[in-house]
Design a protein around this motif. Structure first.
Motif, PDB file in Angstrom:
ATOM      1  N   ALA A   1      53.807   6.884  58.294  1.00 27.81           N
ATOM      2  CA  ALA A   1      53.065   5.808  58.374  1.00 27.81           C
ATOM      3  C   ALA A   1      51.990   5.546  58.425  1.00 27.81           C
ATOM      4  O   ALA A   1      51.198   7.008  58.954  1.00 27.81           O
ATOM      5  N   MET A   2      50.896   4.806  58.462  1.00 27.34           N
ATOM      6  CA  MET A   2      49.678   4.510  58.588  1.00 27.34           C
ATOM      7  C   MET A   2      49.458   5.082  60.713  1.00 27.34           C
ATOM      8  O   MET A   2      50.520   4.968  61.193  1.00 27.34           O
TER       9      MET A   2
ATOM     10  N   ILE B   1      59.647   8.229  56.263  1.00 25.89           N
ATOM     11  CA  ILE B   1      58.707   7.559  56.644  1.00 25.89           C
ATOM     12  C   ILE B   1      57.454   7.366  56.891  1.00 25.89           C
ATOM     13  O   ILE B   1      57.357   8.022  57.811  1.00 25.89           O
TER      14      ILE B   1
ATOM     15  N   ALA C   1      55.860  -0.034  64.263  1.00 23.56           N
ATOM     16  CA  ALA C   1      55.388  -1.557  63.579  1.00 23.56           C
ATOM     17  C   ALA C   1      56.362  -1.190  62.643  1.00 23.56           C
ATOM     18  O   ALA C   1      56.994  -2.207  62.243  1.00 23.56           O
ATOM     19  N   VAL C   2      55.887  -0.156  61.639  1.00 23.67           N
ATOM     20  CA  VAL C   2      56.727  -0.079  60.668  1.00 23.67           C
ATOM     21  C   VAL C   2      58.232  -0.014  61.317  1.00 23.67           C
ATOM     22  O   VAL C   2      58.868  -0.802  60.225  1.00 23.67           O
TER      23      VAL C   2
ATOM     24  N   VAL D   1      60.093  -0.948  64.027  1.00 26.11           N
ATOM     25  CA  VAL D   1      60.418  -2.725  63.868  1.00 26.11           C
ATOM     26  C   VAL D   1      60.775  -3.507  62.552  1.00 26.11           C
ATOM     27  O   VAL D   1      61.757  -3.691  62.182  1.00 26.11           O
ATOM     28  N   GLY D   2      59.753  -3.434  62.193  1.00 27.03           N
ATOM     29  CA  GLY D   2      60.006  -4.336  60.309  1.00 27.03           C
ATOM     30  C   GLY D   2      61.618  -3.988  59.601  1.00 27.03           C
ATOM     31  O   GLY D   2      61.989  -4.547  59.377  1.00 27.03           O
ATOM     32  N   TYR D   3      61.163  -1.918  59.685  1.00 27.89           N
ATOM     33  CA  TYR D   3      63.019  -1.519  59.770  1.00 27.89           C
ATOM     34  C   TYR D   3      64.038  -2.528  59.684  1.00 27.89           C
ATOM     35  O   TYR D   3      64.548  -2.642  59.803  1.00 27.89           O
TER      36      TYR D   3
ATOM     37  N   ARG E   1      50.766   3.663  63.050  1.00 24.31           N
ATOM     38  CA  ARG E   1      51.236   1.644  63.444  1.00 24.31           C
ATOM     39  C   ARG E   1      52.791   2.323  63.287  1.00 24.31           C
ATOM     40  O   ARG E   1      53.643   1.480  63.054  1.00 24.31           O
TER      41      ARG E   1
ATOM     42  N   GLU F   1      50.834  -1.152  69.586  1.00 22.52           N
ATOM     43  CA  GLU F   1      52.119  -1.235  68.486  1.00 22.52           C
ATOM     44  C   GLU F   1      52.943  -0.902  69.150  1.00 22.52           C
ATOM     45  O   GLU F   1      53.312  -0.965  69.488  1.00 22.52           O
TER      46      GLU F   1
END
Lengths: 354, 253
Positions: free
Chosen positions: B69-70, B67, B76-77, B79-81, B73, B106
């Motif tokens: 990411a921006m 992935i 944070a990506v 963590v969500g994953y 970030r 982050e």
């Protein structure tokens, strides 16, 4: 969870509805008036095997939501004005990455930190996109607790069918109102969609897959934008939502969404009782804007009045929809102790147009 | 190529041409990460979340899902994953600009959260992709395209040491700084990569490794000189060490 009526603040109704329809991960950061959503999901999500995850900022919230969406599972977030502004970069990212999710902007007064009283001042941001690039997201504006419940299954289906964020914009007045809503039996709509063709779940069952956010060749960038454009054209054709009341023979048509749209229902009933030919168009999808509602308007319509809790944002879309055929007037208010236009003010304005 | 694959396994895509500049330290770290994934047998359930900058290319050379990411970030990506798919192994691969300038909040909150994700920070002490601007880890007095007279600490602050900030966080279980300036350092770095991923596999908590690497292009030095400069200047300020290893009581380090 069986069908049942619940008496809740509409922010809590939003939380209940999204969880009952399949949202299992809610990422959020406290902000008034959206905080009620995360307080509610913190309690109920564990019962569904999910989690509310409080992050350190709205930047982190939206990006964690993107990470969650990459797995194919359904995540959500809820915020208000300034928090929504911080999420705009990720909105663009998720639209470009075609990642499904549910988002809520419980709209409050801006610009800047603004005020916590309800408003509809984020119409431009929601429908035009505050992020960079040629993108759109589906924007829904339910006007009551019951409509939040009724529309949530569609929102989840739209998010997966078109692989896009679906953004709810609900004015803070509607969000903080407490009323009853009848919830149907809980059903996980998200699990009905097969995400195995695109989710980033590891190369165990597919060759390498990666989410490209930039273009390494100029043709890749062009291809992505053309693909998105085709999707947006399809959504515009198929997914316009609105309610209309007594527009067939109307002299004046009121156009309003959210709380003003709901007041418009009473307004039409009251004025019709007085023999005044007034109708209502209440957009429910703000993007795609329900242009079709305006295409078939009869020649009887002498003028239109758009009422918003801002200084004139949706009115632009109404003017584009009627394209000069009908004069469009505006009444709006924002901020202060009473961000709403009253029923009396709306009625008085319509009387000047009849 | 087939024979190399027999030796190195399926993770590293040996037929891909690097887009890294000649001599870039990213090449070494990318290979170390790929080798660790292969050795640990986690390729099919590993996700790379890459940052913006030269490190964003790292997944191109590996047969794993990724992935992009921006900017800043990626943690944070991750963590969500990880929340949604805890059975997978997720690591971020970011430069020092991505990690410690725009993405510091982050990164540190991810470390403190203690969720089992891994962050790799590849510190070449400047913004490489955009052409050698000052980053938080640019050394005092160092000339870059945005510090033409050298980094003035009174104006720009001091070079930022990142893992030191995590050492006191309970959620961080393996925290190390490594260098790739010579063969011995690379062997140590390889060990830290494996431990950081193993820490996540065991579900113990957050793991982090910073790598001090040269950017010959950004430094405007020859490849040998850039490695020499790294060994003499960078490593003096950014001392390689294991800050924390709470993986096993009897573990080395």
């Amino acid at each position: 969870m069986k069908s049942e009526p619940l008496f809740l603040k509409n922010a809590q109704t939003f939380a209940e509805a999204m969880v009952r329809c399949g949202v299992r991960y809610h990422f959020a950061y406290p902000i008034t008036p959206a905080t009620e959503v995360m307080k509610h999901t913190a309690v109920i999500l564990p019962q569904y095997g999910g989690r509310m995850v409080q992050m350190e900022s709205e930047l982190a919230v939206s990006n964690a939501l993107a990470g969650c969406a990459c797995t194919g599972k359904l995540g959500a977030t809820s915020t208000s004005g300034p928090g929504m502004s911080l999420m705009q970069e990720t909105m663009s990212y998720m639209a470009g990455g075609e990642l499904p999710c549910i988002m809520l902007d419980a709209m409050r007064v801006g610009p800047g930190d603004g005020d916590i009283v309800g408003a509809q001042s984020n119409y431009f941001q929601a429908t035009r996109g505050g992020g960079h690039g040629d993108y759109r997201v589906i924007v829904l504006a339910p006007a009551s607790g019951q409509e939040i419940v009724d529309i949530m299954p569609d929102a989840v289906k739209l998010a997966y069918t078109y692989r896009t964020p679906v953004l709810f914009v609900i004015d803070g007045v509607t969000c903080t109102m407490t009323e009853s809503a009848l919830f149907p039996e809980a059903h996980d709509y998200a699990s009905e969609f097969d995400t195995s063709s695109w989710a980033f779940t590891g190369t165990g069952d597919h060759p390498k897959r990666y989410l490209l956010t930039g273009s390494y060749t100029h043709s890749q960038g062009e291809e992505l934008n053309e693909k998105l454009l085709a999707k947006y054209e399809l959504i515009k054709e198929k997914e316009q939502l609105w309610e209309e009341i007594e527009v067939e023979d109307a002299d004046v048509v009121l156009v309003a969404f959210g709380i003003h749209g709901r007041m418009g229902q009473d307004l039409v009933a009251n004025m019709r009782a007085e023999g005044k030919k007034v109708g209502l168009i209440r957009p429910i999808s703000l993007w795609p804007f329900p242009d079709k509602a305006f295409e078939g308007l009869s020649d009887s319509v002498k003028s239109m009045l758009v009422v918003e809790m801002n200084h004139g944002q949706m009115v632009d879309d109404v003017r584009l929809a009627v394209n000069g055929r009908i004069p469009v007037h505006f009444l709006g208010k924002t901020g202060g102790d009473m961000p709403l236009c009253t029923l009396a003010e709306m009625t008085a304005k319509i009387n000047t147009l009849l | 190529m087939q024979e190399l694959a027999k030796i190195y396994g399926e993770t590293l895509l040996l037929d891909k041409k690097f887009s890294y500049c000649p001599g870039c330290g990213h090449g070494i770290v990318t290979r170390l990460v790929a080798e660790a994934i292969e050795a640990l047998g986690i390729r099919k359930r590993t996700i790379s979340v890459v940052g913006i900058g030269c490190g964003g290319f790292s997944h191109h050379y590996m047969e794993i899902d990724a992935i992009e990411a921006m900017h800043g970030r990626a943690p944070a990506v991750a963590v969500g994953y990880k929340v949604a798919k805890p059975e997978n192994i997720v690591y971020t691969y970011q430069g020092d600009g991505d990690c410690s300038a725009i993405g510091l909040a982050e990164l540190l909150h991810t470390a403190n959260r203690g969720m089992p994700v891994t962050c790799f920070m590849i510190n070449n002490n400047l913004f490489g992709m955009t052409g050698g601007q000052m980053s938080p880890s640019t050394l005092e007095g160092q000339i870059t395209s945005t510090t033409p007279n050298g980094r003035d600490v009174h104006q720009h602050g001091y070079p930022l040491r990142v893992p030191e900030m995590m050492a006191d966080m309970h959620g961080a279980k393996y925290v190390a700084r490594e260098s790739v300036c010579d063969a011995k350092s690379i062997r140590k770095a390889a060990s830290s990569v494996r431990k950081a991923l193993d820490c996540q596999m065991k579900g113990l908590g957050f793991s982090f490794v910073e790598f001090i690497v040269p950017c010959p292009t950004g430094l405007k030095l020859s490849v040998p000189d850039s490695y020499k400069w790294n060994k003499e200047k960078m490593v003096e300020y950014f001392k390689p060490q294991i800050f924390k290893n709470e993986m096993e009581q009897n573990d080395e380090n």
